[in-house]
Design a protein around this motif. Structure first.
Motif, PDB file in Angstrom:
ATOM      1  N   LYS A 189       0.835  -1.210   0.000  1.00 35.90           N
ATOM      2  CA  LYS A 189       0.000   0.000   0.000  1.00 35.90           C
ATOM      3  C   LYS A 189       0.864   1.252   0.000  1.00 35.90           C
ATOM      4  O   LYS A 189       0.626   2.195  -0.777  1.00 35.90           O
ATOM      5  CB  LYS A 189      -0.911   0.006   1.228  1.00 35.90           C
ATOM      6  CG  LYS A 189      -2.073  -0.971   1.169  1.00 35.90           C
ATOM      7  CD  LYS A 189      -2.896  -0.912   2.448  1.00 35.90           C
ATOM      8  CE  LYS A 189      -4.078  -1.874   2.372  1.00 35.90           C
ATOM      9  NZ  LYS A 189      -4.872  -1.882   3.620  1.00 35.90           N
ATOM     10  N   THR A 190       1.874   1.276   0.867  1.00 38.77           N
ATOM     11  CA  THR A 190       2.752   2.442   0.964  1.00 38.77           C
ATOM     12  C   THR A 190       3.510   2.672  -0.332  1.00 38.77           C
ATOM     13  O   THR A 190       3.608   3.810  -0.826  1.00 38.77           O
ATOM     14  CB  THR A 190       3.747   2.259   2.122  1.00 38.77           C
ATOM     15  OG1 THR A 190       3.030   2.156   3.354  1.00 38.77           O
ATOM     16  CG2 THR A 190       4.711   3.434   2.200  1.00 38.77           C
ATOM     17  N   LEU A 191       4.042   1.610  -0.916  1.00 38.97           N
ATOM     18  CA  LEU A 191       4.836   1.742  -2.134  1.00 38.97           C
ATOM     19  C   LEU A 191       3.998   2.266  -3.294  1.00 38.97           C
ATOM     20  O   LEU A 191       4.430   3.156  -4.043  1.00 38.97           O
ATOM     21  CB  LEU A 191       5.456   0.391  -2.497  1.00 38.97           C
ATOM     22  CG  LEU A 191       6.346   0.345  -3.737  1.00 38.97           C
ATOM     23  CD1 LEU A 191       7.477   1.352  -3.626  1.00 38.97           C
ATOM     24  CD2 LEU A 191       6.900  -1.055  -3.941  1.00 38.97           C
ATOM     25  N   ILE A 192       2.792   1.742  -3.460  1.00 41.62           N
ATOM     26  CA  ILE A 192       1.950   2.186  -4.571  1.00 41.62           C
ATOM     27  C   ILE A 192       1.488   3.621  -4.358  1.00 41.62           C
ATOM     28  O   ILE A 192       1.498   4.435  -5.289  1.00 41.62           O
ATOM     29  CB  ILE A 192       0.756   1.229  -4.773  1.00 41.62           C
ATOM     30  CG1 ILE A 192       1.255  -0.143  -5.250  1.00 41.62           C
ATOM     31  CG2 ILE A 192      -0.230   1.807  -5.786  1.00 41.62           C
ATOM     32  CD1 ILE A 192       0.161  -1.164  -5.478  1.00 41.62           C
ATOM     33  N   GLN A 193       1.102   3.980  -3.121  1.00 45.79           N
ATOM     34  CA  GLN A 193       0.684   5.364  -2.885  1.00 45.79           C
ATOM     35  C   GLN A 193       1.857   6.322  -3.053  1.00 45.79           C
ATOM     36  O   GLN A 193       1.699   7.434  -3.561  1.00 45.79           O
ATOM     37  CB  GLN A 193       0.068   5.512  -1.504  1.00 45.79           C
ATOM     38  CG  GLN A 193      -0.562   6.886  -1.257  1.00 45.79           C
ATOM     39  CD  GLN A 193      -1.688   7.183  -2.231  1.00 45.79           C
ATOM     40  OE1 GLN A 193      -2.679   6.470  -2.301  1.00 45.79           O
ATOM     41  NE2 GLN A 193      -1.546   8.259  -3.015  1.00 45.79           N
ATOM     42  N   ASP A 194       3.061   5.904  -2.630  1.00 46.03           N
ATOM     43  CA  ASP A 194       4.259   6.727  -2.874  1.00 46.03           C
ATOM     44  C   ASP A 194       4.441   6.975  -4.373  1.00 46.03           C
ATOM     45  O   ASP A 194       4.807   8.084  -4.796  1.00 46.03           O
ATOM     46  CB  ASP A 194       5.511   6.033  -2.327  1.00 46.03           C
ATOM     47  CG  ASP A 194       5.662   6.172  -0.816  1.00 46.03           C
ATOM     48  OD1 ASP A 194       4.885   6.928  -0.198  1.00 46.03           O
ATOM     49  OD2 ASP A 194       6.563   5.515  -0.261  1.00 46.03           O
ATOM     50  N   SER A 195       4.213   5.948  -5.161  1.00 45.33           N
ATOM     51  CA  SER A 195       4.366   6.074  -6.610  1.00 45.33           C
ATOM     52  C   SER A 195       3.338   7.043  -7.174  1.00 45.33           C
ATOM     53  O   SER A 195       3.663   7.888  -8.030  1.00 45.33           O
ATOM     54  CB  SER A 195       4.223   4.700  -7.280  1.00 45.33           C
ATOM     55  OG  SER A 195       5.198   3.794  -6.797  1.00 45.33           O
ATOM     56  N   PHE A 196       2.086   6.933  -6.711  1.00 51.81           N
ATOM     57  CA  PHE A 196       1.064   7.875  -7.162  1.00 51.81           C
ATOM     58  C   PHE A 196       1.445   9.304  -6.790  1.00 51.81           C
ATOM     59  O   PHE A 196       1.373  10.217  -7.617  1.00 51.81           O
ATOM     60  CB  PHE A 196      -0.293   7.530  -6.532  1.00 51.81           C
ATOM     61  CG  PHE A 196      -0.909   6.251  -7.030  1.00 51.81           C
ATOM     62  CD1 PHE A 196      -0.498   5.666  -8.201  1.00 51.81           C
ATOM     63  CD2 PHE A 196      -1.930   5.637  -6.317  1.00 51.81           C
ATOM     64  CE1 PHE A 196      -1.070   4.485  -8.677  1.00 51.81           C
ATOM     65  CE2 PHE A 196      -2.520   4.468  -6.767  1.00 51.81           C
ATOM     66  CZ  PHE A 196      -2.089   3.892  -7.947  1.00 51.81           C
ATOM     67  N   ASP A 197       1.852   9.495  -5.529  1.00 54.08           N
ATOM     68  CA  ASP A 197       2.201  10.845  -5.068  1.00 54.08           C
ATOM     69  C   ASP A 197       3.358  11.425  -5.872  1.00 54.08           C
ATOM     70  O   ASP A 197       3.339  12.610  -6.243  1.00 54.08           O
ATOM     71  CB  ASP A 197       2.575  10.816  -3.586  1.00 54.08           C
ATOM     72  CG  ASP A 197       1.382  10.548  -2.682  1.00 54.08           C
ATOM     73  OD1 ASP A 197       0.245  10.633  -3.168  1.00 54.08           O
ATOM     74  OD2 ASP A 197       1.601  10.247  -1.491  1.00 54.08           O
TER      75      ASP A 197
END
Length: 290
Positions: A189-197
């Motif tokens: 979850k953290t990695l994908i949201q970091d990528s979106f951000d």
């Protein structure tokens, strides 16, 4: 129609008939209900974008459905000897399939109009669901460097003939130091949201993201993982690890009127229930287990 009117109509159709199939614009907002379908196939597969094959009747009682005018642009092709016409190869429409408690969006391409001397009698539509977007979204190895830092560089600096707007970003050159570790569900979850951000910040989309991660925990025990990040696409980086760890990933279409989604705050320190005034793709990442 406005969102409240669309929701009232769609919710009533789902209640009465069990399913609503509609044409949306490229941002996921409904445009019209699709005419009666002759065939519908929408198989699902974990870690692979689901596909939609839909054939609808476009000529009823001598009246041509308005979906033809929208999806079949005039002058983009001609009927061949079989009566088929392939049109709009750059289409950015979306088909929404809504059932009770479930809403899925499919980005369409290559609609095929068939039959009829004066007007097509049917329309075939192929599409892929929103999980396919994770195959086209980069997973930065150094997300902190992906901030709005564009500047004008003159040609004599980077050997361009004309000035260009460029941005500096860091990329991984060695494996060490570019690994995320922790419980699989939370780490993914953290990695994908970091990528979106990161990508949103770089492109000025932070105020209007079109993809977010639902941070709601499943509460299931999740195995420890190490995810090496090498500036590949999200799917290449995450899917193999998620599959081995028993974590499911899907992308649902969210509309105004749906329940709020638990998302990470911009400071990355907490989460907050959030709603939007537009359609948005919500990434669901869930550890499978008891």
């Amino acid at each position: 129609m406005e969102w409240t009117e669309w929701r009232r109509h769609i919710d009533q159709v789902v209640k009465d008939e069990g399913r609503w199939i509609g044409l949306c614009d490229g941002w996921g907002k409904p445009i019209m209900r699709m005419p009666p379908h002759l065939n519908l196939s929408a198989p699902e597969s974990r870690f692979a974008a689901g596909t939609l094959d839909l054939t609808v009747q476009t000529l009823m009682d001598g009246v041509v459905s308005p979906v033809v005018d929208h999806m079949v642009a005039e002058g983009l092709g001609v009927f061949d000897e079989t009566g088929a016409l392939i049109v709009k190869d750059n289409i950015v429409d979306m088909i929404a399939v809504v059932t009770r408690g479930f809403k899925r969006g499919y980005v369409t391409s290559y609609p095929v109009a068939q039959g009829g001397d004066l007007a097509p009698t049917s329309l075939k539509v192929h599409g892929t669901d929103l999980l396919d977007l994770l195959q086209m979204w980069v997973c930065p190895s150094v997300p902190q460097s992906w901030v709005p830092n564009q500047e004008i560089w003159l040609g004599d600096v980077v050997e361009y003939e004309t000035p260009r707007e460029v941005a500096t970003m860091e990329f991984a050159t060695v494996a060490d130091g570019f690994t995320m570790s922790g419980p699989a569900e939370d780490t993914i979850k953290t990695l994908i949201q970091d990528s979106f951000d990161s990508v949103n910040h770089q492109n000025g989309w932070s105020a209007t993201p079109h993809l977010v991660v639902d941070m709601t925990p499943t509460g299931n025990e999740s195995p420890h993982v190490n995810i090496r990040v090498q500036d590949q696409m999200i799917s290449e980086t995450v899917f193999p690890i998620a599959q081995m760890a028993g974590v499911n990933i899907r992308v649902e279409l969210w509309w105004p009127g749906d329940d709020p989604v638990l998302v990470r705050t911009p400071d990355r320190q907490s989460t907050v229930l959030t709603s939007w005034d537009r359609a948005i793709g919500v990434v669901k990442i869930e550890q499978i287990g008891g």
